[in-house]
Design an enzyme around this catalytic site. Structure first.
Site, PDB file in Angstrom:
ATOM      1  N   GLY A  29      38.293  -4.079  28.154  1.00  0.00           N
ATOM      2  CA  GLY A  29      39.514  -3.530  28.717  1.00  0.00           C
ATOM      3  C   GLY A  29      39.821  -2.153  28.173  1.00  0.00           C
ATOM      4  O   GLY A  29      39.092  -1.609  27.340  1.00  0.00           O
ATOM      5  N   SER A  30      40.925  -1.582  28.636  1.00  0.00           N
ATOM      6  CA  SER A  30      41.246  -0.199  28.296  1.00  0.00           C
ATOM      7  C   SER A  30      41.528  -0.012  26.809  1.00  0.00           C
ATOM      8  O   SER A  30      41.077   0.976  26.207  1.00  0.00           O
ATOM      9  CB  SER A  30      42.445   0.274  29.130  1.00  0.00           C
ATOM     10  OG  SER A  30      43.583  -0.550  28.900  1.00  0.00           O
ATOM     11  N   GLY A  82      42.215  -6.512  23.193  1.00  0.00           N
ATOM     12  CA  GLY A  82      43.572  -6.325  23.666  1.00  0.00           C
ATOM     13  C   GLY A  82      44.128  -7.602  24.284  1.00  0.00           C
ATOM     14  O   GLY A  82      43.528  -8.676  24.201  1.00  0.00           O
ATOM     15  N   GLU A 103      35.230 -13.479  26.572  1.00  0.00           N
ATOM     16  CA  GLU A 103      36.156 -13.142  25.491  1.00  0.00           C
ATOM     17  C   GLU A 103      36.493 -14.379  24.679  1.00  0.00           C
ATOM     18  O   GLU A 103      36.505 -14.343  23.442  1.00  0.00           O
ATOM     19  CB  GLU A 103      37.429 -12.527  26.076  1.00  0.00           C
ATOM     20  CG  GLU A 103      37.236 -11.119  26.631  1.00  0.00           C
ATOM     21  CD  GLU A 103      38.436 -10.582  27.372  1.00  0.00           C
ATOM     22  OE1 GLU A 103      38.499  -9.360  27.577  1.00  0.00           O
ATOM     23  OE2 GLU A 103      39.311 -11.388  27.761  1.00  0.00           O
TER      24      GLU A 103
END
Length: 223
Positions: A29-30, A82, A103
């Site tokens: 993710g970002s 995150g 994840e």
């Protein structure tokens, strides 16, 4: 500070949790991308990383970080990733990037989960962000019916006019309309539905620490 600046601040703060000479688990993710960039700067200090998605593996390799298959690893000191939402107990909703299953697998091998997030992700009750559920494609309809019976509004995630396909060749149902007051119970309940690969609730094993990016700096919350 912008949201990206907050993400960058927590990503750099997470470096102090990386154990020298060991392998680190890395999320997707970002915010995780900012951490990967920071990890590349200290790649000489670590043995390498285990990635939670093909996209993360590619970014790690591009930063010069050796990438290991999880089957080669017995345990990982820390997993850093995150969250789409995190509550005050350390329970999280994850999977907005579609990597929830991998994840969860990598996080399960880690001794400690370090969540890195900007202040907008901290909530009193999980559920405003849609809860992802990865399913075996043939079970999409049956799982949808079962989730509706639990009071959720499942929507099949799409991309370019077709169902979004995960790295595991699964589909994702995004659940709307939930207020999750008992995330551990709901995680167990959804995981038991035939056809479900994984649910993006990380409550049975939540975060040990949340590094929260705020206007006043990075706040470390321990659970």
């Amino acid at each position: 500070m912008t949201q990206d600046e907050l993400k960058q601040a927590v990503a750099h703060a997470a470096i102090r949790y990386v154990v020298d000479g060991e392998i680190v688990g890395v999320g997707t993710g970002s915010t995780a991308n900012f951490f990967i960039d920071a990890l590349g700067e200290i790649r000489h200090r670590i043995k390498g990383a285990v990635a939670s998605s093909e996209a993360t593996a590619a970014r790690l390799a591009a930063r010069g970080v050796p990438v290991f298959d999880l089957n080669e690893i017995d345990q990982i000191p820390v997993y850093i990733d995150g969250a789409d939402e995190i509550d005050h107990s350390g329970a999280m909703i994850k999977g907005g990037g579609g990597a929830l299953t991998r994840e969860k697998i990598v996080a399960s091998v880690a001794e400690k989960f370090i969540c890195i997030a900007d202040q907008s992700k901290l909530v009193d009750v999980l559920g405003k962000y849609p809860l992802p559920v990865e399913v075996i494609p043939m079970a999409t309809s049956s799982v949808t019916r079962a989730l509706r019976a639990l009071g959720a509004d499942p929507v099949l995630r799409m991309r370019d006019g077709a169902p979004y396909v995960t790295d595991n060749q699964g589909y994702i149902l995004d659940l709307n309309g939930l207020q999750i007051h008992d995330p551990k119970a709901l995680e167990q309940q959804i995981n038991q539905l035939p056809g479900v690969v994984s649910v993006g609730l990380f409550a049975l094993k939540g975060a040990a620490v949340c590094l929260l990016g705020t206007e006043q700096g990075v706040r470390a919350i321990e659970y």
